[in-house]
Enzyme design. Structure first.
Site, PDB file in Angstrom:
ATOM      1  CB  THR A 151      -5.500  -2.612  -0.181  1.00 25.94           C
ATOM      2  OG1 THR A 151      -4.710  -2.157  -1.296  1.00 25.94           O
ATOM      3  CG2 THR A 151      -6.565  -3.573  -0.664  1.00 25.94           C
ATOM      4  CG  HIS A 171      -1.524   0.197  -7.946  1.00 23.02           C
ATOM      5  ND1 HIS A 171      -2.800   0.677  -8.183  1.00 23.02           N
ATOM      6  CD2 HIS A 171      -1.619  -0.615  -6.870  1.00 23.02           C
ATOM      7  CE1 HIS A 171      -3.607   0.194  -7.269  1.00 23.02           C
ATOM      8  NE2 HIS A 171      -2.922  -0.605  -6.471  1.00 23.02           N
ATOM      9  CD  GLU A 212      -2.725  -4.859  -1.315  1.00 27.44           C
ATOM     10  OE1 GLU A 212      -3.665  -4.345  -1.953  1.00 27.44           O
ATOM     11  OE2 GLU A 212      -2.134  -4.267  -0.402  1.00 27.44           O
ATOM     12  CG  HIS A 238      -0.321  -3.996  -3.797  1.00 27.62           C
ATOM     13  ND1 HIS A 238      -0.315  -2.961  -2.876  1.00 27.62           N
ATOM     14  CD2 HIS A 238      -1.365  -3.742  -4.635  1.00 27.62           C
ATOM     15  CE1 HIS A 238      -1.329  -2.139  -3.141  1.00 27.62           C
ATOM     16  NE2 HIS A 238      -1.963  -2.571  -4.216  1.00 27.62           N
ATOM     17  CG  HIS A 266      -4.725  -3.973  -6.974  1.00 31.04           C
ATOM     18  ND1 HIS A 266      -4.310  -3.595  -5.715  1.00 31.04           N
ATOM     19  CD2 HIS A 266      -5.100  -5.277  -6.872  1.00 31.04           C
ATOM     20  CE1 HIS A 266      -4.439  -4.623  -4.888  1.00 31.04           C
ATOM     21  NE2 HIS A 266      -4.923  -5.654  -5.563  1.00 31.04           N
ATOM     22  CG  HIS A 277       2.222   4.865  -1.025  1.00 34.26           C
ATOM     23  ND1 HIS A 277       2.739   4.976   0.251  1.00 34.26           N
ATOM     24  CD2 HIS A 277       1.589   6.053  -1.265  1.00 34.26           C
ATOM     25  CE1 HIS A 277       2.414   6.153   0.765  1.00 34.26           C
ATOM     26  NE2 HIS A 277       1.730   6.823  -0.133  1.00 34.26           N
TER      27      HIS A 277
HETATM   28  C1  LIG Z   1      -6.675  -1.233  -4.866  1.00 37.54           C
HETATM   29  N1  LIG Z   1      -5.314  -0.866  -4.529  1.00 37.54           N
HETATM   30  S1  LIG Z   1      -5.084   0.395  -3.606  1.00 37.54           S
HETATM   31  O1  LIG Z   1      -6.140   0.500  -2.621  1.00 37.54           O
HETATM   32  O2  LIG Z   1      -3.759   0.242  -3.109  1.00 37.54           O
HETATM   33  C2  LIG Z   1      -5.198   1.861  -4.579  1.00 37.54           C
HETATM   34  C3  LIG Z   1      -4.093   2.610  -4.841  1.00 37.54           C
HETATM   35  F1  LIG Z   1      -2.872   2.225  -4.424  1.00 37.54           F
HETATM   36  C4  LIG Z   1      -4.195   3.776  -5.567  1.00 37.54           C
HETATM   37  F2  LIG Z   1      -3.097   4.508  -5.822  1.00 37.54           F
HETATM   38  C5  LIG Z   1      -5.412   4.214  -6.030  1.00 37.54           C
HETATM   39  S2  LIG Z   1      -5.580   5.710  -6.945  1.00 37.54           S
HETATM   40  C6  LIG Z   1      -5.570   6.940  -5.612  1.00 37.54           C
HETATM   41  C7  LIG Z   1      -5.458   8.301  -6.220  1.00 37.54           C
HETATM   42  O3  LIG Z   1      -4.690   8.258  -7.333  1.00 37.54           O
HETATM   43  C8  LIG Z   1      -6.527   3.454  -5.777  1.00 37.54           C
HETATM   44  F3  LIG Z   1      -7.722   3.853  -6.227  1.00 37.54           F
HETATM   45  C9  LIG Z   1      -6.426   2.280  -5.064  1.00 37.54           C
HETATM   46  F4  LIG Z   1      -7.540   1.550  -4.879  1.00 37.54           F
HETATM   47 ZN   LIG Z   2      -3.611  -1.792  -4.997  1.00 42.65          ZN
END
Ligand SMILES: CNS(=O)(=O)c1c(F)c(F)c(SCCO)c(F)c1F
Ligand SMILES: [Zn+2]
Length: 261
Positions: free
Chosen positions: A199, A94, A106, A96, A119, A64
């Protein structure tokens, strides 16, 4: 419980609600931030990222995004202050991003997107015993969001882009030591904050969002390196370039976005 979601037409954000009904919830992320409608909160102190003793472990492609993970067994790298009642431990960061010539952030500001969004994901290790438990709790996570705009090369991003060829395919991981994400912060830590969610599925409504108002600048060339990553594993026949891995803004549902200053 394999990964049954993605960013394509068949498995993208518009159908996530079928397997994750919370996608239609009341505190979903991202959102469009309308600066004139944010509320200045003078009781909001500065946000303090304390990454000086942080320990990065590896960089990986989870199908992703590209993710840098940190040691989170103690409080060596935390974020504190601002809207947070406790220090939250850095777990990973990570990105986006969009396709060539397209925005991929986002959150949007006044309906306008940025080229990408970083993020930094933190969890409340004071109240919860694991990231997994925290991720399911309303005050479990704090995500520091940083907008990326295009311009000159970012002087430190090459450390990350130089490693991307090692994690081209879903499931690949490689050592990534001694990277301090402090070098990715903009000069101003003025921020917006609101209560939202992950997200990506499972879209848990467990995130205190802290979005820095000042973007960092990266070059189109550096950004293009992210687009050579692939959503698919090496052995899969269908080759899918990793891009447009962002969820569009969701309804604010009466929430207020607070502004630090
Ligand atoms: C805030 N961006 S997010 O929602 O896309 C996102 C994400 F992509 C992650 F990978 C992880 S960690 C999950 C287990 O490792 C996470 F906490 C997130 F909040
Ligand atoms: Zn994210």
């Amino acid at each position: 419980t394999g990964c049954n979601w993605g960013y394509g037409k068949e498995d993208g954000p518009s159908v996530w609600h079928k397997n994750y009904p919370i996608a239609l919830g009341k505190r979903q992320s991202p959102v469009d931030i309308i600066p004139d409608e944010t509320v200045r909160d003078f009781s909001l102190g500065p946000i303090v990222p304390d990454y000086d003793r942080c320990t990065s472990v590896n960089i990986s492609n989870n199908g992703h995004s590209v993710v840098v993970e940190f040691v989170d067994c103690d409080d060596r790298s935390v974020i504190r202050g601002g809207p947070l009642d406790n220090p939250y431990r850095l777990k990973q960061f990570h990105f986006h991003w969009g396709g060539k010539g397209h925005d991929g952030s986002e959150h949007t500001v006044g309906g306008v997107g940025y080229t990408s969004e970083l993020h930094l994901v933190h969890w409340n290790a004071i109240k919860y015993r694991s990231f997994r438990e925290a991720s399911k709790s309303s005050d479990g996570l704090a995500v520091l969001g940083i907008f990326l705009e295009t311009g000159d090369d970012h002087r430190w991003l090459h450390v990350i882009t130089d490693a991307l060829y090692m994690v081209k395919y879903k499931g690949s991981v490689t050592d990534f030591k001694d990277f301090n994400p402090r070098c990715l912060l903009p000069s101003s830590l003025h921020y917006w904050t609101y209560l939202g969610s992950l997200t990506t599925p499972p879209l848990y409504e467990s995130v205190t969002w802290i979005l820095l108002k000042e973007p960092i600048t990266v070059s189109e060339r550096q950004l293009a390196m992210f687009r050579m990553l692939q959503f698919n594993a090496e052995e899969e026949d269908e080759r899918m370039r990793m891009e447009n891995n962002f969820r569009p803004p969701q309804p604010l549902e009466g929430r207020t976005v607070l502004s630090s200053n």
